[in-house]
Design an enzyme around this catalytic site. Structure first.
Site, PDB file in Angstrom:
ATOM      1  N   ASP A 126       0.773  -1.238   0.000  1.00 38.78           N
ATOM      2  CA  ASP A 126       0.000   0.000   0.000  1.00 38.78           C
ATOM      3  C   ASP A 126       0.812   1.301   0.000  1.00 38.78           C
ATOM      4  O   ASP A 126       0.956   1.953  -1.015  1.00 38.78           O
ATOM      5  CB  ASP A 126      -0.949   0.002   1.205  1.00 38.78           C
ATOM      6  CG  ASP A 126      -1.912  -1.180   1.164  1.00 38.78           C
ATOM      7  OD1 ASP A 126      -1.644  -2.127   0.398  1.00 38.78           O
ATOM      8  OD2 ASP A 126      -2.901  -1.181   1.887  1.00 38.78           O
ATOM      9  N   GLU A 158      -1.865  -8.351  12.974  1.00 38.78           N
ATOM     10  CA  GLU A 158      -1.597  -8.056  11.565  1.00 38.78           C
ATOM     11  C   GLU A 158      -0.128  -7.699  11.346  1.00 38.78           C
ATOM     12  O   GLU A 158       0.484  -8.065  10.352  1.00 38.78           O
ATOM     13  CB  GLU A 158      -2.497  -6.896  11.116  1.00 38.78           C
ATOM     14  CG  GLU A 158      -2.350  -6.502   9.661  1.00 38.78           C
ATOM     15  CD  GLU A 158      -3.236  -5.320   9.289  1.00 38.78           C
ATOM     16  OE1 GLU A 158      -3.403  -5.076   8.082  1.00 38.78           O
ATOM     17  OE2 GLU A 158      -3.760  -4.642  10.209  1.00 38.78           O
TER      18      GLU A 158
END
Length: 844
Positions: free
Chosen positions: A582, A814
């Site tokens: 990202d 995560e």
């Protein structure tokens, strides 16, 4: 040719005329030259008429051709518009019926709920659990647990054992209660057979009398043809549910209390507009009533609500049974397929597997699971403690327990469609990254997921791949994010729903294929696995071709992720969502001249796997070998991606490091003190074409991660040095994603967009780094000892920290903080972070 034919015709007319003149002159008939002249004027007039006719015919032909060409042109444009949502023209990969794999027909295929069951059927009914404390229920239903929500702030939840096929066991800590949910399937017949689920609850304060309300519901999707009814049970005071669908046939659901005290119970039978509003529907009708026995106020459901304002009756598509109990309490929910019983000529068994029978069945499954887990991963043999092995079992179980089954159509858009259009409807059997935050399929995540899943159950992995590749369109594109069905859509903001066919995602399924065809080649001849790869091969060919046509750079041999061109001026560095990284810093000013080193390495790796697969299947592998060898050429790699200044691999593009977000007034002519300030990106020095070598991090490692560098490459030594440097990537918890020396290290991309891949530790890339270190440690070369030493230290750091954070917080995360090791991002994240199990087992 047309011109030649015309000239030939004119020559013929001249010759005829000449012959005619000669003939008239010789015979003397019509004697005078004037008559000869008059005779010559007639063919001239005829030729003029012919020419006019030919011209008119040509214009008519051109006009007619134009009339055909215009609709053909617009028809072709229409055809191009439809290509984005036209399926790949080949036999479907998923050829079995929902019941074909009876053992995997029912399952916990609703990962977005704390405990939910459904079938692998596009029109499946759904069942699941809700619960709440009556003392803590808000006026709008706050406190009712249903969806896995980070905002619920549960102390812990997740599967502790799950085999992906026949059973699962989960613990949920919701202060002050601990709930245990489990199920065991008893497959038989043609309708999926039977199963029993158990819900046990205990109060962690033994002297507390705080009640808890448990709700088990059954619901039909709005497009599911079927019926639901309630009736009295012979064996229990609780009602039973009967139902019927086209896939399941007739079934019955019994509620059997095993131990504990029921304070009161009630039910709801009504109509819901969508599966996404089950909790809202229930919370809107629950009400206070006075208990006849105790005279206390209690919360109850109103029974049947099946009439509209006009008094018309409707059939229920949602039934919920609520019981309020004192803990400890255990409830068994027994599902029986009446259609399977009828087809076998049997009656409903007197001793359904509840109570002690269920306890014994669950215990047997758990023992079998423990034995199989050790045989597969050999962690006890490696010296891990019992608590560490239990952690690994939970990590792997959450991966396979997080497999969902979805059905619906994506929303997609191409450059040729003015608006988003629906993809075709299709099923998707897939693992998910996070049950709370990402309970849906992600393309690049799934390749990492399958590394662990294929190690545990290669047939489940192949089945998942078949479902994904049935989502390939005629161009070879697969939407990178799959949001299929009402329950998946409920968890996604509208702005992220549309998928664009210009955008790729890393082809990580080649990681799985590499593992399967090398480590598990001896298993491929059984269970039609080789035939599955045969059917998959043409789709893989089109997939890799799509990358090689849509993601190529302007210079031959280079590649560029699409999707950065439409960046906003409020971003510090334009995102590259297609790459999976990202906000990882790339060239500051995206344009068509960019070169992305990670994408080039993905294609290098993928073509190598394609060559191996072609060889395995007896196909011609020369094309893929040629491409793989070309892209593997270290000299060519260095030419395009090696910075001459830092001697590190990097992207190349129009770039400056001197960028910042600066607050400006939206209207500079008005200086009102309360006017909103907007931050936009400014650069202090102009960009120029160069290597983006100041952002050393995960992207810079890809020639190493994909094992493209030769073992004697001096640039491998440089990478190993940077990996082990605490000021670059090394931490006591794993490799950080971006060097501390980078000007973008831990910088926010916007005010609302905190750093994501700008320093945090990610387990999937640490897995690839350990895999590469293990590879170079075993290759003859000058750096094998360095690779071995770094491998040992890095593996220790990653495993220890993930386990420590799990013990501290109750979750796998995560990502992990590079300064403290603490988990960050969303939780639980038992997608690729569960690869820690393969790291513990040293299975790469």
């Amino acid at each position: 040719m047309a011109r030649n034919r015309k000239n030939a015709g004119n020559n013929s007319n001249s010759n005829s005329t000449g012959n005619l003149n000669k003939s008239s002159s010789s015979t003397g008939s019509s004697g005078s030259p004037s008559s000869v002249g008059h005779g010559n004027s007639h063919p001239k007039s005829t030729n003029k008429s012919k020419s006019h006719f030919i011209v008119m015919t040509k214009w008519r032909w051109l006009f007619g051709f134009g009339c055909l060409l215009i609709p053909a042109y617009f028809g072709y444009l229409g055809y191009l518009e439809t290509r984005v949502n036209t399926p790949f023209d080949a036999k479907k990969m998923v050829q079995h019926t929902p019941h074909e794999f009876t053992e995997r027909f029912w399952g916990s295929y609703r990962p977005g709920t704390y405990f939910g069951l459904k079938t692998r059927d596009p029109d499946s009914l759904v069942m699941g659990l809700m619960w709440f404390s009556p003392l803590r229920l808000g006026s709008r239903g706050e406190g009712i647990r249903h969806w896995c929500e980070s905002g619920d702030n549960l102390d812990k939840y997740g599967w502790l054992q799950h085999d992906g096929r026949t059973f699962g066991y989960q613990e949920i800590d919701d202060f002050p209660f601990t709930l245990e949910t489990s199920f065991v399937k008893f497959p038989r017949g043609t309708k999926g057979g039977d199963w029993t689920a158990r819900i046990s609850v205990k109060n962690n304060f033994p002297n507390s009398a705080e009640p808890i309300s448990l709700i088990w519901y059954v619901a039909l999707d709005k497009k599911t043809v079927g019926s639901l009814t309630t009736s009295s049970s012979v064996s229990s005071a609780l009602p039973l549910v009967r139902g019927e669908t086209s896939t399941l046939g007739d079934f019955i659901l019994n509620f059997e209390p095993v131990n504990g005290t029921i304070k009161h119970h009630s039910y709801l039978a009504t109509v819901v507009p969508s599966l996404r509003y089950l909790r809202e529907t229930l919370s809107s009708v629950i009400y206070f009533a006075k208990d006849k026995a105790s005279k206390e106020k209690i919360l109850v459901l109103p029974g049947e609500l099946l009439r509209n304002n006009q008094g018309e009756m409707f059939d229920a598509n949602f039934i919920a049974v609520m019981i309020t109990v004192e803990a400890p309490f255990t409830l068994d929910i027994a599902y029986r397929s009446l259609s399977d019983l009828k087809s076998s000529g049997s009656e409903l068994p007197a001793n359904a597997p509840v109570g002690e029978l269920y306890t014994n069945a669950l215990r047997a499954k758990q023992i079998e699971f423990h034995d199989r887990f050790e045989k597969t991963f050999r962690l006890k043999e490696k010296g891990y403690t019992q608590s560490e092995i239990q952690f690994a079992e939970a990590a792997m179980s959450n991966m396979v327990g997080g497999i969902g089954y979805f059905y619906g159509s994506s929303q997609v858009q191409s450059e040729r469609t003015a608006m988003p259009v629906p993809y075709w409807k299709a099923p998707l059997y897939t693992a998910v990254p996070s049950r709370s935050f990402f309970p849906r399929g992600f393309l690049w995540d799934e390749g990492f997921h399958e590394l662990l899943i294929s190690t545990w159950d290669v047939d489940i992995a192949l089945d998942i791949m078949c479902h994904w590749f049935d989502l390939m369109n005629v161009e070879g594109w697969i939407p990178r994010e799959q949001i299929l069905g009402e329950e998946a859509l409920a968890k996604v903001p509208d702005e992220f729903v549309t998928q664009r066919n210009t955008n790729a995602n890393p082809p990580t399924f080649f990681l799985t294929l590499k593992l399967i065809i090398t480590k598990y080649a001896h298993l491929l001849t059984a269970n039609n696995r080789l035939e599955t790869l045969e059917r998959l091969y043409p789709r893989l060919q089109v997939w890799i071709s799509w990358y090689n046509t849509t993601q190529i750079g302007n210079v031959f041999g280079t590649y560029r992720w699409r999707g950065r061109e439409t960046f906003k001026d409020n971003e510090l560095n334009p995102k590259t969502l297609a790459s999976g990284f990202d906000d990882y810093p790339r060239a500051s000013h995206p344009d068509e001249m960019e070169r992305h080193v990670d994408l080039r390495c993905w294609i290098t790796f993928a073509t190598g796997v394609m060559a191996e697969l072609a060889h395995l299947l007896g196909r011609d592998d020369s094309k893929y070998l040629e491409t793989h060898f070309y892209l593997s050429d270290n000299a060519l790699l260095n030419k395009f991606h090696l910075s001459p200044h830092t001697k590190t691999y990097s992207d190349w593009g129009f770039h400056t490091d001197a960028v910042a977000l600066k607050a400006i007034r939206q209207n500079p002519h008005h200086q009102h003190p309360q006017q909103t300030l907007q931050k936009i990106r400014v650069h202090r020095t102009p960009p120029e074409y160069k290597y983006v070598d100041t952002s050393f991090g995960y992207v810079s490692l890809f020639p190493f991660l994909m094992e493209i560098l030769t073992p004697d490459s001096p640039y491998l030594e440089k990478i190993l040095h940077n990996i082990h440097d605490p000021e670059v990537l090394w931490t006591n918890y794993g490799l950080r994603s971006l060097s501390k020396q980078s000007p973008m290290y831990m910088k926010r991309n916007t005010d609302d967009d905190p750093p994501y891949w700008r320093g945090q530790i990610w387990i999937n890339i640490n897995y690839l780094a350990l895999k590469a270190l293990h590879h170079y440690a075993t290759q003859p070369g000058p750096y094998s000892e360095d690779a071995k030493r770094i491998y040992t230290d890095l593996r220790h750091n990653v495993v220890r920290n993930v386990i420590d954070q799990y013990k501290r917080s109750g979750y796998i995360w995560e990502q992990y903080n590079d300064s403290t090791g603490e988990g960050s991002g969303c939780k639980p994240f038992t997608g690729w972070s569960a690869l820690v199990v393969l790291i513990m087992a040293e299975q790469y």
